[in-house]
Design an enzyme around this catalytic site. Structure first.
Site, PDB file in Angstrom:
ATOM      1  N   LYS A 199      38.315  47.621  48.772  1.00 48.88           N
ATOM      2  CA  LYS A 199      38.653  47.528  47.334  1.00 48.88           C
ATOM      3  C   LYS A 199      38.051  46.258  46.734  1.00 48.88           C
ATOM      4  CE  LYS A 199      42.797  45.780  46.021  1.00 48.88           C
ATOM      5  NZ  LYS A 199      42.694  44.672  45.064  1.00 48.88           N
ATOM      6  N   ASN A 200      38.175  45.152  47.471  1.00 51.36           N
ATOM      7  CA  ASN A 200      37.756  43.869  46.886  1.00 51.36           C
ATOM      8  C   ASN A 200      36.260  43.625  46.989  1.00 51.36           C
ATOM      9  OD1 ASN A 200      40.365  43.583  46.180  1.00 51.36           O
ATOM     10  ND2 ASN A 200      40.895  42.094  47.770  1.00 51.36           N
ATOM     11  N   CYS A 225      48.268  41.939  40.310  1.00 49.70           N
ATOM     12  CA  CYS A 225      49.573  41.878  40.983  1.00 49.70           C
ATOM     13  C   CYS A 225      50.352  40.651  40.528  1.00 49.70           C
ATOM     14  CB  CYS A 225      49.387  41.807  42.491  1.00 49.70           C
ATOM     15  SG  CYS A 225      48.985  43.394  43.196  1.00 49.70           S
ATOM     16  N   ARG A 252      48.236  33.128  37.895  1.00 49.49           N
ATOM     17  CA  ARG A 252      46.839  33.497  38.232  1.00 49.49           C
ATOM     18  C   ARG A 252      45.898  33.125  37.081  1.00 49.49           C
ATOM     19  NH1 ARG A 252      46.631  39.158  41.220  1.00 49.49           N
ATOM     20  NH2 ARG A 252      44.825  38.213  42.239  1.00 49.49           N
ATOM     21  N   ASP A 276      46.485  38.362  51.819  1.00 51.20           N
ATOM     22  CA  ASP A 276      46.709  39.789  51.566  1.00 51.20           C
ATOM     23  C   ASP A 276      47.291  40.536  52.763  1.00 51.20           C
ATOM     24  OD1 ASP A 276      43.762  40.257  49.450  1.00 51.20           O
ATOM     25  OD2 ASP A 276      45.693  39.294  49.121  1.00 51.20           O
ATOM     26  N   ARG A 309      46.991  51.468  44.253  1.00 53.30           N
ATOM     27  CA  ARG A 309      45.878  50.648  43.734  1.00 53.30           C
ATOM     28  C   ARG A 309      44.931  50.250  44.864  1.00 53.30           C
ATOM     29  NH1 ARG A 309      47.629  45.592  40.717  1.00 53.30           N
ATOM     30  NH2 ARG A 309      45.358  45.481  40.656  1.00 53.30           N
TER      31      ARG A 309
HETATM   32  C1  EPZ Z   1      41.101  37.790  45.114  1.00 57.11           C
HETATM   33  O1  EPZ Z   1      41.923  37.488  44.001  1.00 57.11           O
HETATM   34  C2  EPZ Z   1      41.594  39.123  45.639  1.00 57.11           C
HETATM   35  N1  EPZ Z   1      41.419  40.150  44.622  1.00 57.11           N
HETATM   36  C3  EPZ Z   1      43.068  39.001  46.024  1.00 57.11           C
HETATM   37  O2  EPZ Z   1      43.477  40.254  46.577  1.00 57.11           O
HETATM   38  C4  EPZ Z   1      43.197  37.924  47.096  1.00 57.11           C
HETATM   39  O3  EPZ Z   1      44.571  37.750  47.400  1.00 57.11           O
HETATM   40  C5  EPZ Z   1      42.616  36.606  46.570  1.00 57.11           C
HETATM   41  O4  EPZ Z   1      41.247  36.814  46.145  1.00 57.11           O
HETATM   42  C6  EPZ Z   1      42.625  35.511  47.631  1.00 57.11           C
HETATM   43  O5  EPZ Z   1      41.929  35.930  48.747  1.00 57.11           O
HETATM   44  C7  EPZ Z   1      40.182  40.690  44.438  1.00 57.11           C
HETATM   45  O6  EPZ Z   1      39.226  40.323  45.081  1.00 57.11           O
HETATM   46  C8  EPZ Z   1      40.090  41.772  43.408  1.00 57.11           C
HETATM   47  P1  EPZ Z   1      41.466  33.536  43.872  1.00 57.11           P
HETATM   48  P2  EPZ Z   1      41.541  36.254  43.018  1.00 57.11           P
HETATM   49  O7  EPZ Z   1      40.733  33.291  42.615  1.00 57.11           O
HETATM   50  O8  EPZ Z   1      40.072  36.203  42.845  1.00 57.11           O
HETATM   51  C9  EPZ Z   1      43.927  30.001  41.945  1.00 57.11           C
HETATM   52  C10 EPZ Z   1      44.809  42.166  46.803  1.00 57.11           C
HETATM   53  O9  EPZ Z   1      45.970  42.333  47.200  1.00 57.11           O
HETATM   54  N2  EPZ Z   1      42.959  30.077  40.845  1.00 57.11           N
HETATM   55  O10 EPZ Z   1      40.789  33.270  45.172  1.00 57.11           O
HETATM   56  O11 EPZ Z   1      42.392  36.345  41.829  1.00 57.11           O
HETATM   57  C11 EPZ Z   1      44.854  31.202  41.965  1.00 57.11           C
HETATM   58  O12 EPZ Z   1      45.943  31.004  41.111  1.00 57.11           O
HETATM   59  C12 EPZ Z   1      44.501  41.006  45.875  1.00 57.11           C
HETATM   60  O13 EPZ Z   1      43.819  42.893  47.107  1.00 57.11           O
HETATM   61  C13 EPZ Z   1      42.987  29.089  39.853  1.00 57.11           C
HETATM   62  O14 EPZ Z   1      43.798  28.172  39.891  1.00 57.11           O
HETATM   63  O15 EPZ Z   1      42.008  35.024  43.914  1.00 57.11           O
HETATM   64  C14 EPZ Z   1      45.280  31.266  43.406  1.00 57.11           C
HETATM   65  O16 EPZ Z   1      46.342  30.364  43.602  1.00 57.11           O
HETATM   66  C15 EPZ Z   1      45.722  40.171  45.552  1.00 57.11           C
HETATM   67  N3  EPZ Z   1      42.091  29.178  38.833  1.00 57.11           N
HETATM   68  C16 EPZ Z   1      44.057  30.757  44.161  1.00 57.11           C
HETATM   69  O17 EPZ Z   1      43.247  30.083  43.197  1.00 57.11           O
HETATM   70  C17 EPZ Z   1      41.160  30.187  38.756  1.00 57.11           C
HETATM   71  O18 EPZ Z   1      40.366  30.192  37.799  1.00 57.11           O
HETATM   72  C18 EPZ Z   1      43.225  31.832  44.811  1.00 57.11           C
HETATM   73  O19 EPZ Z   1      42.853  32.732  43.792  1.00 57.11           O
HETATM   74  C19 EPZ Z   1      41.149  31.165  39.768  1.00 57.11           C
HETATM   75  C20 EPZ Z   1      42.054  31.085  40.811  1.00 57.11           C
END
Ligand code: EPZ
Length: 417
Positions: free
Chosen positions: A22-23, A116, A121, A305, A397
């Site tokens: 998915k990702n 989610c 986020r 995840d 999803r």
């Molecule tokens: C991706 O989400 C995945 N989703 C998530 O999978 C996964 O949990 C996550 O990466 C971490 O591995 C997809 O790829 C579609 P991040 P993403 O940006 O990109 C903070 C699932 O279940 N952050 O790496 O949203 C954020 O708040 C989903 O398949 C900022 O502060 O994750 C978090 O604490 C859930 N500012 C951390 O970084 C930003 O601009 C990691 O978020 C962006 C993120």
């Protein structure tokens, strides 16, 4: 509101195949609009989030043909650069249209993405990265207006190794003037998949999978045919389901190199794991043992995840386990539902203490997000009695026909509307 009804206690046994990631498919589908042509992608999973992404792409002018697991995107006629709020809110991945539309049309008009409910986020790192590429960004009334008349390569250091921010910057930089270097980039396998897809269209990107990614902007891309990687989180979910039911499963098309942390922790619980180049076989003959510590970390650490899924297994383990969630600030909500089933779990901020109990019992529980929801299904598989998991739409999803896959290896599970 669909539901899963599970009669627990059945040992899972047999072989199950993992669908495409998915990702991977979500940023890759967004990336197809960088080519004013046609992209053919194989191993595309049938998921609700894929349907949402297809709706967004069709809204901006793409023509899409999705047959079996093959999806063809004709992006020759992408005129619109505005994504309506209702489509942006369907999932987190709608945010990838910002980088992709800036690359294609030099502008984007979007609102904040959905996703989610697992904690705060923000998208500040996405916006900061795009501004470094010369994109003008104005946020007002819940909308984000981006204008990138001249997108120029630059050096970007991410405060956090954000998966989404890394991917969004890659998308925007692919057709920029000059070279972009992303430092402290996220290293997830899905980022490598995105790099390989973009390069198959003629992009010039190196370094994905390491913390430094270099994107040399090119003028134009060309048509491509590409196969995405298997979903490591779905594979890990099946491994946890086997551990929960003292089963024996062979997960076909699972890449062990993407699952080392989980494999090591499941071995610590006493499960036996054997791996080949495209399968993982797990055998669990007795009650799992507790593990002293699990800390979720950016790849290649233990994946956030898979945190809910292994907590379900640990809820019936022998002994006490401690799980720390360092990525999201509210990703233990599902434990309240596990407690309804008799689990003994105490959550303090980002730390969960799981005191293993001899057994958990079936109950009516509510899925509130994708991975927390599938953790409840895993708990139901191992519980005594009947469990009804409401909120199946969250699970749909990220899992293609979950009940069919589990039933094929012996689970007593049905979907009820
Ligand atoms: C991706 O989400 C995945 N989703 C998530 O999978 C996964 O949990 C996550 O990466 C971490 O591995 C997809 O790829 C579609 P991040 P993403 O940006 O990109 C903070 C699932 O279940 N952050 O790496 O949203 C954020 O708040 C989903 O398949 C900022 O502060 O994750 C978090 O604490 C859930 N500012 C951390 O970084 C930003 O601009 C990691 O978020 C962006 C993120």
């Amino acid at each position: 509101m669909g539901k899963f009804k599970i009669n627990g206690g059945k040992r899972l046994y047999g072989e199950v195949e993992v669908h495409g990631a998915k990702n991977s498919i979500l940023p890759i589908l967004a990336a197809t609009i960088l080519n004013e042509g046609v992209s053919v992608i194989h191993n595309c999973p049938r998921l609700k989030d894929v349907d949402s992404m297809i709706e967004i792409l069709e809204h901006i002018g793409c023509k899409i043909d999705f047959n079996g697991r093959d999806i063809v995107v004709d992006a020759r006629d992408v005129k619109d650069s505005e994504i309506p709020d209702n489509l942006m809110r369907t999932m987190r991945s709608s945010i990838f249209l910002m980088g992709a539309l800036i690359a294609r049309n030099k502008k984007a008009f979007i609102s904040f993405p959905g996703g989610c409910d697992i904690g705060h986020r923000p998208i500040d790192l996405h916006l900061k990265g795009l501004k470094k590429l010369g994109v003008e960004i104005e946020e007002s009334y819940g909308y984000i207006r981006c204008k990138g008349v001249r997108v120029r390569g630059n050096e970007i250091h991410l405060d956090l190794p954000s998966v989404g921010a890394t991917e969004n910057i890659m998308l925007a930089a692919t057709l920029a003037d000059g070279i972009t270097v992303i430092r402290n980039a996220a290293k997830e396998p899905e980022i490598e998949d995105l790099q390989n897809f973009l390069n198959s269209m003629g992009a010039r990107i190196t370094g994905a999978g390491t913390n430094t990614i270099v994107i040399e902007g090119v003028k134009k891309l060309h048509d491509t045919e590409y196969t995405i990687i298997p979903d490591r989180i779905v594979a890990g979910t099946y491994l946890c389901a086997a551990a929960m039911t003292r089963g024996e499963l062979t997960i076909v098309k699972a890449l062990k190199e993407h699952l080392e942390p989980l494999i090591s922790k499941l071995k610590e619980t006493g499960c036996e794991l054997k791996t080949g180049n495209d399968y993982i076989k797990i055998t669990c003959n007795k009650r799992p043992k507790a593990v002293d510590m699990i800390v979720t970390l950016p790849y290649p650490g233990f994946p956030t995840d898979l945190q809910p899924q292994i907590v379900s297994v640990l809820s019936i383990a022998e002994g006490t386990s401690i799980v720390t969630e360092t990525i999201f600030d509210n990703r233990f909500k599902y434990t309240e539902e596990l407690v309804r089933m008799g689990a003994d779990i105490k959550v303090e901020g980002r730390v969960a203490v799981i005191r293993g109990v001899d057994k958990i019992t079936g109950a009516k529980v509510l899925a509130k997000d994708l991975r927390g929801g599938v953790a409840l299904v895993i708990a139901g598989l191992g519980a005594e009695g009947t469990t009804v998991v409401e909120g199946a739409e969250h699970i749909d999803r990220g899992y293609e026909s979950l009940e069919k896959a589990l039933k094929s290896v012996g689970a007593d599970i049905v979907r009820i509307m």
